[in-house]
Design an enzyme around this catalytic site. Structure first.
Site, PDB file in Angstrom:
ATOM      1  CB  VAL A 114      -0.991   0.257   1.502  1.00  0.00           C
ATOM      2  CG1 VAL A 114      -1.578   1.119   1.352  1.00  0.00           C
ATOM      3  CG2 VAL A 114      -1.517  -1.221   1.115  1.00  0.00           C
ATOM      4  N   PRO A 115       1.150   2.064  -1.591  1.00  0.00           N
ATOM      5  CG  PRO A 115       1.082   2.420  -3.146  1.00  0.00           C
ATOM      6  CD  PRO A 115       0.647   1.555  -2.160  1.00  0.00           C
ATOM      7  CB  CYS A 116       1.666   5.507   2.545  1.00  0.00           C
ATOM      8  SG  CYS A 116       3.214   5.105   3.671  1.00  0.00           S
ATOM      9  CG  HIS A 117       6.888   4.911  -1.269  1.00  0.00           C
ATOM     10  ND1 HIS A 117       6.083   3.495  -1.665  1.00  0.00           N
ATOM     11  CD2 HIS A 117       7.506   5.284  -2.959  1.00  0.00           C
ATOM     12  CE1 HIS A 117       6.210   2.931  -2.741  1.00  0.00           C
ATOM     13  NE2 HIS A 117       6.467   4.051  -3.200  1.00  0.00           N
TER      14      HIS A 117
END
Length: 176
Positions: free
Chosen positions: A139-142
């Site tokens: 879940v690419p919160c970056h």
């Protein structure tokens, strides 16, 4: 009424260009937590209590680790093909789903994430989506930044966030 028991979780650590990356996952290869650490126990603490299983067991690398390796080999979409299990309220869950659709190389702002999750005014809720995300990379919160262009926060540090965003940056257009 009894609560369903949480599945036992296995874990594996993958060596990456950014350091060790550990993933906690169940028997169906569904990710429950992941991040740049060697501590499975640290990651287990990020999982919602209702999803925490019993004892963690080290497992050999498999499809989940393969997705991490593929990411570092340039297939930035590979982690999005792996199932993730996290629980939260409706908006956070919607924001996690929307975040999984953000393509590498095209970060969004917290406001844009809130809009994609169906509540354009919930900018702080979009930030909470990132704070509460236990499954980094999957879940690419970056890929979420501030409207001002600043990086915002990142559990694993801003240097790593900067590296991930630079790695995902599309190549310059060669047609001039």
């Amino acid at each position: 009424m009894t609560m369903p028991t949480a599945p036992a979780l296995g874990w594996t650590t993958v060596a990456t260009a950014d350091g060790p990356f550990t993933v906690l996952y169940d028997d169906a290869d569904t990710v429950h937590a992941a991040g740049w650490t060697e501590s499975a126990e640290y990651l287990a603490g990020l999982i919602a209590p209702a999803l925490r299983g019993g004892q963690l067991s080290r497992r050999p690398a498999g499809p989940v680790a393969d997705a991490v390796t593929a990411y570092y080999d340039g297939d930035f979409a590979a982690p999005s093909g792996v199932a993730v299990r996290q629980i939260a309220g409706p908006f956070i869950a919607a924001a996690w789903s929307a975040l999984r659709l953000v393509p590498a190389g095209y970060p969004v702002t917290y406001g844009q994430l809130a809009e994609r999750a169906g509540r354009p005014a919930a900018v702080r809720g979009a930030a909470q989506c990132c704070v509460r995300n236990a499954a980094a990379l999957f879940v690419p919160c970056h890929r979420v930044t501030r409207a001002s262009g600043g990086l915002g926060g990142f559990r694993y540090g801003l240097d790593l966030k900067r590296n991930l965003l630079a790695r995902e940056e599309p190549p310059p257009d060669l047609e001039d």
